[in-house]
Write a protein that holds these residues in place. Structure first.
Motif, PDB file in Angstrom:
ATOM      1  N   ALA A  14       0.849  -1.190   0.000  1.00  0.00           N
ATOM      2  CA  ALA A  14       0.000   0.000   0.000  1.00  0.00           C
ATOM      3  C   ALA A  14       0.885   1.240   0.000  1.00  0.00           C
ATOM      4  CB  ALA A  14      -0.902  -0.005   1.226  1.00  0.00           C
ATOM      5  N   LEU A  15       0.456   2.237  -0.741  1.00  0.00           N
ATOM      6  CA  LEU A  15       1.188   3.498  -0.779  1.00  0.00           C
ATOM      7  C   LEU A  15       0.859   4.306   0.463  1.00  0.00           C
ATOM      8  CD1 LEU A  15       0.629   4.345  -4.535  1.00  0.00           C
ATOM      9  CD2 LEU A  15       2.705   3.450  -3.467  1.00  0.00           C
ATOM     10  N   THR A  16       1.865   4.952   1.035  1.00  0.00           N
ATOM     11  CA  THR A  16       1.674   5.675   2.284  1.00  0.00           C
ATOM     12  C   THR A  16       1.722   7.189   2.121  1.00  0.00           C
ATOM     13  OG1 THR A  16       4.036   5.524   2.784  1.00  0.00           O
ATOM     14  CG2 THR A  16       2.612   3.766   3.649  1.00  0.00           C
ATOM     15  N   TRP A  26      -5.126   2.170 -11.311  1.00  0.00           N
ATOM     16  CA  TRP A  26      -4.288   1.501 -12.313  1.00  0.00           C
ATOM     17  C   TRP A  26      -2.806   1.830 -12.127  1.00  0.00           C
ATOM     18  CZ3 TRP A  26      -1.036   4.300 -15.300  1.00  0.00           C
ATOM     19  CH2 TRP A  26      -1.317   5.659 -15.464  1.00  0.00           C
ATOM     20  N   ALA A  27      -2.493   2.985 -11.527  1.00  0.00           N
ATOM     21  CA  ALA A  27      -1.100   3.423 -11.384  1.00  0.00           C
ATOM     22  C   ALA A  27      -0.463   2.985 -10.072  1.00  0.00           C
ATOM     23  CB  ALA A  27      -1.032   4.942 -11.489  1.00  0.00           C
ATOM     24  N   GLN A  28      -1.254   2.594  -9.102  1.00  0.00           N
ATOM     25  CA  GLN A  28      -0.732   2.334  -7.765  1.00  0.00           C
ATOM     26  C   GLN A  28       0.343   1.249  -7.720  1.00  0.00           C
ATOM     27  OE1 GLN A  28      -3.990   1.886  -5.009  1.00  0.00           O
ATOM     28  NE2 GLN A  28      -4.832   3.902  -5.524  1.00  0.00           N
ATOM     29  N   PHE A  30       2.368   0.320 -10.100  1.00  0.00           N
ATOM     30  CA  PHE A  30       3.578   0.808 -10.766  1.00  0.00           C
ATOM     31  C   PHE A  30       4.342   1.765  -9.846  1.00  0.00           C
ATOM     32  CE2 PHE A  30       0.792  -0.190 -14.416  1.00  0.00           C
ATOM     33  CZ  PHE A  30       1.605  -1.124 -15.044  1.00  0.00           C
ATOM     34  N   ILE A  31       3.615   2.609  -9.158  1.00  0.00           N
ATOM     35  CA  ILE A  31       4.245   3.546  -8.229  1.00  0.00           C
ATOM     36  C   ILE A  31       4.870   2.778  -7.068  1.00  0.00           C
ATOM     37  CG2 ILE A  31       3.798   5.445  -6.619  1.00  0.00           C
ATOM     38  CD1 ILE A  31       1.573   6.303  -8.687  1.00  0.00           C
ATOM     39  N   ALA A  32       4.162   1.779  -6.568  1.00  0.00           N
ATOM     40  CA  ALA A  32       4.703   0.952  -5.478  1.00  0.00           C
ATOM     41  C   ALA A  32       5.992   0.259  -5.912  1.00  0.00           C
ATOM     42  CB  ALA A  32       3.669  -0.075  -5.020  1.00  0.00           C
ATOM     43  N   GLN A  33       6.044  -0.206  -7.158  1.00  0.00           N
ATOM     44  CA  GLN A  33       7.272  -0.827  -7.677  1.00  0.00           C
ATOM     45  C   GLN A  33       8.432   0.157  -7.600  1.00  0.00           C
ATOM     46  OE1 GLN A  33       5.785  -1.618 -11.637  1.00  0.00           O
ATOM     47  NE2 GLN A  33       5.991  -3.836 -11.334  1.00  0.00           N
ATOM     48  N   ALA A  34       8.201   1.366  -8.076  1.00  0.00           N
ATOM     49  CA  ALA A  34       9.263   2.378  -8.106  1.00  0.00           C
ATOM     50  C   ALA A  34       9.676   2.790  -6.695  1.00  0.00           C
ATOM     51  CB  ALA A  34       8.810   3.584  -8.917  1.00  0.00           C
ATOM     52  N   PHE A  48       2.616  12.609  -3.109  1.00  0.00           N
ATOM     53  CA  PHE A  48       3.069  12.100  -4.394  1.00  0.00           C
ATOM     54  C   PHE A  48       2.694  13.039  -5.542  1.00  0.00           C
ATOM     55  CE2 PHE A  48       2.640   9.536  -8.261  1.00  0.00           C
ATOM     56  CZ  PHE A  48       3.936   9.056  -8.339  1.00  0.00           C
ATOM     57  N   ARG A  49       1.585  13.714  -5.421  1.00  0.00           N
ATOM     58  CA  ARG A  49       1.107  14.688  -6.404  1.00  0.00           C
ATOM     59  C   ARG A  49       0.882  14.048  -7.778  1.00  0.00           C
ATOM     60  NH1 ARG A  49       5.299  19.528  -4.719  1.00  0.00           N
ATOM     61  NH2 ARG A  49       4.909  19.337  -2.489  1.00  0.00           N
ATOM     62  N   SER A  50       0.029  13.053  -7.794  1.00  0.00           N
ATOM     63  CA  SER A  50      -0.211  12.303  -9.032  1.00  0.00           C
ATOM     64  C   SER A  50      -0.811  13.130 -10.154  1.00  0.00           C
ATOM     65  CB  SER A  50      -1.109  11.094  -8.753  1.00  0.00           C
ATOM     66  OG  SER A  50      -2.384  11.518  -8.312  1.00  0.00           O
ATOM     67  N   SER A  51      -1.416  14.240  -9.838  1.00  0.00           N
ATOM     68  CA  SER A  51      -1.995  15.066 -10.899  1.00  0.00           C
ATOM     69  C   SER A  51      -0.994  16.078 -11.448  1.00  0.00           C
ATOM     70  CB  SER A  51      -3.244  15.797 -10.397  1.00  0.00           C
ATOM     71  OG  SER A  51      -2.895  16.663  -9.334  1.00  0.00           O
TER      72      SER A  51
END
Length: 134
Positions: A14-16, A26-28, A30-34, A48-51
């Motif tokens: 889970a992203l924190t 759909w992006a979570q 991939f972001i967790a991988q990075a 994270f500022r995904s927008s």
């Protein structure tokens, strides 16, 4: 794009980030991988500022981290706008330059804050791929 290009291992963590709820589902992964690979860590305010748009400096730092290129602690950048490169990013920009991954955009400018275009990202990923083959 980076996750797929480097075939990063899957992550179900889970992203924190404080704004993780705003990251598209759909992006979570991939972001967790990075995040797991130390390629990204978010901003200093724990967001994270995904927008937001990815800058040229952010794009380059992520690529250098993904490649595991060595960085110097006190690099000297030769770009005409080197003073515009954030201090935290300078070692990564220097490493990318030394590896032949980045060049100036005209008049020896790096344009660190400019938005990275898809074409620039693809060009960097192709250059990274060639570098890995050597």
């Amino acid at each position: 794009m980076l996750g797929r290009a480097f075939e990063l291992p899957a992550s179900n963590k889970a992203l924190t980030f404080k704004d993780a709820a705003g990251i598209p589902v759909w992006a979570q992964s991939f972001i967790a991988q990075a995040v797991d690979q130390g390629i990204i860590s978010g901003y200093t305010d724990d967001t994270f500022r995904s927008s937001g748009k990815v800058s040229r400096v952010e794009m380059t730092v992520m690529l250098v981290r993904a490649l595991g290129l060595p960085v110097q602690s006190n690099p000297v950048l030769s770009f005409a706008d080197a003073d515009k490169v954030p201090a935290w990013a300078a070692p990564y920009i220097a490493a990318a330059y030394d590896a032949g991954l980045v060049k100036g955009t005209g008049k020896n400018m790096f344009n660190p804050i400019a938005e990275a275009t898809r074409a620039e990202v693809v060009t960097l990923l192709l250059s990274a791929s060639e570098l890995q083959k050597q």
